[in-house]
Motif scaffolding. Structure first.
Motif, PDB file in Angstrom:
ATOM      1  N   TRP A  83       0.832  -1.208   0.000  1.00  0.00           N
ATOM      2  CA  TRP A  83       0.000   0.000   0.000  1.00  0.00           C
ATOM      3  C   TRP A  83       0.859   1.248   0.000  1.00  0.00           C
ATOM      4  O   TRP A  83       0.552   2.237  -0.661  1.00  0.00           O
ATOM      5  N   ASN A  84       1.981   1.230   0.758  1.00  0.00           N
ATOM      6  CA  ASN A  84       2.775   2.454   0.874  1.00  0.00           C
ATOM      7  C   ASN A  84       3.618   2.749  -0.367  1.00  0.00           C
ATOM      8  O   ASN A  84       4.308   3.758  -0.406  1.00  0.00           O
ATOM      9  N   ARG A 108       1.974   3.518  -2.881  1.00  0.00           N
ATOM     10  CA  ARG A 108       1.014   4.548  -3.308  1.00  0.00           C
ATOM     11  C   ARG A 108       0.639   4.439  -4.776  1.00  0.00           C
ATOM     12  O   ARG A 108      -0.229   5.165  -5.251  1.00  0.00           O
ATOM     13  N   PRO A 147      -1.549   5.899  -9.686  1.00  0.00           N
ATOM     14  CA  PRO A 147      -1.904   5.714  -8.277  1.00  0.00           C
ATOM     15  C   PRO A 147      -2.775   4.481  -8.108  1.00  0.00           C
ATOM     16  O   PRO A 147      -3.510   4.090  -9.025  1.00  0.00           O
ATOM     17  N   SER A 160      -6.311   0.465  -4.063  1.00  0.00           N
ATOM     18  CA  SER A 160      -5.644   0.618  -2.775  1.00  0.00           C
ATOM     19  C   SER A 160      -5.862  -0.604  -1.903  1.00  0.00           C
ATOM     20  O   SER A 160      -4.948  -1.074  -1.222  1.00  0.00           O
ATOM     21  N   PHE A 175       5.519   6.880  -4.501  1.00  0.00           N
ATOM     22  CA  PHE A 175       6.011   7.812  -3.496  1.00  0.00           C
ATOM     23  C   PHE A 175       7.506   8.077  -3.648  1.00  0.00           C
ATOM     24  O   PHE A 175       8.036   9.011  -3.070  1.00  0.00           O
TER      25      PHE A 175
END
Length: 782
Positions: free
Chosen positions: A402-403, A405, A452, A492, A523
């Motif tokens: 998830w991170n 992004r 994203p 997500s 990210f």
């Protein structure tokens, strides 16, 4: 034809005199004609390049020619004009085409000492290095049109004014009066690096224009660029010894292939028998860095566990899934459902269908998707994919990404590419193999884009969607969400159980050229995965970098200051990271720090007694705040008198000596190592903390740098904060403090390269009680 002796193997072993010290070439020249190179990279030794690579900058090679790019040095140098010059190397040269590889390894560039001896020459002696762009089947250099480069850029150091010389071969050199077009560069001051870009029209001949052959009387450099054999970096000066180091070569134009764009749809069928066919059948990727995949560094393996999160500490031993990184690129076709699609590659695949050779040729993956329906009931398709992790049996397993992004991709394609999120098989079956996907739109030029997670959607009309994909955290805080709002967050949610990523080409029957280059997490985008900290635990997946320097632990948990020291710290540096405490007692103060207090620890499920916890609201607001350094601090100028000392007759002078005049303080800090070290690659620091007053963070530097600064660079962390990140550039000196020398860069960034200790200063104008909790300390890479 006169013979040039290009020493590329078995070179003469000359005495090494050393190169410009790396410590002396990290500055930036202030020469007025110095410019920043922003074109396409041709050669960068810092990423392991031994040869100059033209795949992303040359639209085509002559038929039968193959790319060269190996560095050589001219053994005879100026001998044909009577000179006896040569180059003294810092390392023993090796055999083979990359004979200068040992030199490149030794100084992260091409360094040496040009020993210039005039002999019987009537002009200045010279020596230099160079490379040939391409050679024919017999090994002879052949001319190549590189006019689309716009010019050439070089980063270098040199103790004499060097030249960039355009190599046009012996016959043209003879026609031009034994000289070649060249451009003058400036020598560097104090060993600092210079980056200079020279346009083709800046290259000139010293011969008067009316003495040139008629065909060369106009635009010498541009004409030379259209039939260039190679480039030379030449040191030409009075007799003597001159050190030099070539550090980088690039084109002046950023995207040369866009300047000389080819019509992909007219390309012929791929030929896998010749590595040179890549120049005539596909676009070549730029080879830029990606935070997850830098093709020339990582080959056919994506660094797929970087920045992913596996909650290994929150599962029972019986359900623990041992895993390791996967990330290997593999090919998928539609053969299982009757399709006959395939991919034609520019070179033959290696053992076990390895794509390493393709990656090296393309600076990524490039090929032609040949889509054939066969007996399939669906549109034909092929894909290239990678899985993130595998279990102890070698089977794909999921991790939380998830991170990331989202996913960033460098690509081109003659048709749309569908990027699909591969989920565990149990979810695939429920979805009938309809996966969350986002689109890379067709493009006839190389593009970079980020997708994203929330751009990934399920196809319309999908039934039996697993409840997992409908449980978005975003919906929990959105009270106005309607019953279909979950569709916006499918991507997500899918990233929480991500098995792999699939790049699928599905279209009508036909042939479609495509390329996939650098891969990044959104990210971090296309920032290099080699120059910033990464967080991978030992064989159990990976975690975010939160707390990578220190995690909450009762007492004084040691700070892991050498976490990213490899290749940066000096060999004699020894990690420290132990906490120390300083109080104002030496200045007459009476400040102190209490031992560990149970009421400062946020224990899960515990009921807090308000009588013993005056700051209960802290834990209520920040339930996830871990207890690292949990302390109660008393800031106090003078000692409190007991009842029996109320009538003490101490004189005014004696009392003055007992009371400090400065503000009371307590300092907590840690030394990084036994010597000042470079931690600039942290980027800065992130803190999870709580303090009832503002907290000052100081950078304690080496003695020599401290003499320049005159004070410690600092930042102030606000009171009652939970999370705060600061970059090195955020640290500054007190307003009235001016460094004793002119500095290039911010004081914080300079301090980070010579850092001794980090100090947390708890100080107040008034006597007060302070609650302090430093929970985690992390590098700033977000």
């Amino acid at each position: 034809m006169r013979t040039k002796f290009y020493i590329t193997c078995g070179a003469i072993a000359l005495a090494a005199t050393g190169c410009l010290d790396d410590q002396n070439v990290t500055g930036t020249s202030t020469e007025p004609n110095t410019v920043q190179a922003d074109g396409s990279v041709l050669w960068d030794p810092s990423r392991g390049d031994y040869r100059v690579d033209f795949t992303a900058s040359v639209a085509g090679l002559p038929k039968g020619a193959v790319a060269d790019g190996h560095w050589y040095w001219d053994a005879k140098s100026d001998a044909k004009k009577g000179g006896t010059s040569y180059i003294s190397w810092p390392a023993q040269l090796t055999d083979g085409a990359d004979s200068l590889s040992s030199v490149i390894d030794s100084c992260q560039g091409l360094c040496g000492t040009a020993v210039l001896k005039k002999g019987s020459m009537t002009s200045s002696p010279y020596a230099g290095v160079g490379f040939v762009i391409a050679r024919d089947e017999s090994g002879e250099p052949v001319p190549v049109d590189v006019s689309s480069w716009g010019g050439v850029c070089m980063t270098y150091t040199s103790e004499a004014n060097p030249l960039i010389v355009l190599d046009l071969g012996d016959s043209l050199e003879h026609e031009l009066g034994d000289e070649l077009p060249s451009a003058s560069l400036t020598k560097s001051k104090d060993g600092s690096e210079i980056t200079k870009c020279v346009s083709w029209d800046e290259f000139a001949l010293s011969t008067k224009s009316n003495e040139l052959p008629k065909s060369w009387q106009e635009v010498v450099g541009e004409k030379a660029a259209s039939q260039l054999l190679g480039l030379k970096f030449r040191i030409q000066a009075d007799s003597g010894e001159y050190k030099f180091n070539v550090r980088h070569v690039g084109t002046k134009v950023k995207d040369p292939l866009k300047t000389a764009h080819r019509n992909l749809s007219s390309s012929s069928q791929a030929e896998t028998s010749s590595s040179s066919s890549i120049y005539t059948n596909w676009l070549l990727l730029s080879g830029d860095d990606g935070s997850l995949w830098t093709p020339l560094k990582d080959k056919d393996h994506v660094q797929s566990l970087l920045y992913t999160f596996y909650k290994e500490d929150e599962v029972s031993e019986s359900s623990y899934r041992p895993m390791e990184q996967d990330g290997r690129w593999f090919i998928e076709t539609d053969a299982a459902r009757g399709g006959e699609s395939s991919i034609a590659w520019p070179v033959s695949l290696g053992e076990d269908s390895s794509l390493v050779g393709v990656v090296e040729s393309c600076k990524g993956l490039c090929g032609r998707a040949s889509l054939k329906q066969g007996t399939s009931q669906k549109a034909p398709a092929v894909a290239v994919s990678f899985n993130l992790a595998k279990d102890s049996a070698g089977n794909p397993t999921y991790v939380e990404a998830w991170n990331w992004r989202g996913i960033c991709v460098e690509y081109y394609s003659e048709t749309d590419i569908s990027v699909e999120l591969v989920l565990p098989d149990s979810l695939h079956r429920i979805l009938d193999y309809n996966l969350p996907a986002a689109k890379l739109s067709r493009s006839s030029s190389i593009e970079k884009t980020c997708l994203p997670w929330d751009e990934f959607r399920l196809p319309d009309g999908v039934e039996n969607v697993p409840q997992f994909l409908k449980e978005s955290k975003q919906l929990e805080i959105d009270s106005t969400a309607d019953e279909n709002q979950w569709k916006l967050y499918v991507g997500s949610q899918a990233s929480l159980q991500l098995v792999g990523l699939r790049f699928k080409i599905q279209a009508d029957e036909g042939d479609y050229s495509f390329g996939i280059g650098a891969i990044g997490s959104q990210f971090r985008e296309f920032k290099s995965n080699t120059d910033l900290p990464i967080c991978i635990s030992n064989g159990k997946g990976s975690k975010p970098c939160v707390g990578d320097l220190m995690t909450g632990n009762i007492g004084f948990p040691r700070v892991r200051t050498a976490r990213y020291a490899k290749g940066i710290w000096p060999s004699h540096a020894v990690e420290d990271g132990e906490w120390f405490v300083e109080t104002d007692s030496a200045k007459g103060g009476h400040s102190s720090m209490s031992p560990y207090q149970t009421w400062l620890v946020p224990i899960e499920g515990a009921r807090l007694d308000s009588s013993s916890l005056p700051y209960e609201s802290v834990l209520a607001q920040h339930p996830d705040l871990t207890c690292g350094i949990c302390r109660g601090i008393t800031l106090q100028r003078e000692a409190k008198k007991s009842d029996e000392l109320e009538n003490d007759t101490t004189t005014g002078d004696e009392l003055l000596r007992e009371v400090m005049t400065d503000d009371p303080y307590v300092i907590l800090g840690f030394n990084l190592a036994n010597v000042p070290v470079d931690v600039s690659n942290w980027g800065g620091m992130c803190f999870e903390y709580f303090s009832t007053i503002p907290l000052t963070v100081e950078l304690d530097v080496s003695d020599s740098l401290n003499a320049v600064f005159g004070a410690n660079p600092y930042i102030i962390l606000p009171e009652s904060e939970w999370q705060k990140c600061v970059r090195w550039s955020d640290f500054a000196l007190p307003t009235e403090q001016i460094p004793s020398e002119n500095l290039e860069g911010s004081v914080g960034e300079i301090a980070a390269k010579h850092l001794s200790a980090i100090r947390f200063v708890v100080q107040s104008h008034e006597d007060t009680e302070v609650v302090l909790n430093i929970g985690t300390i992390s590098t700033y890479h977000f």
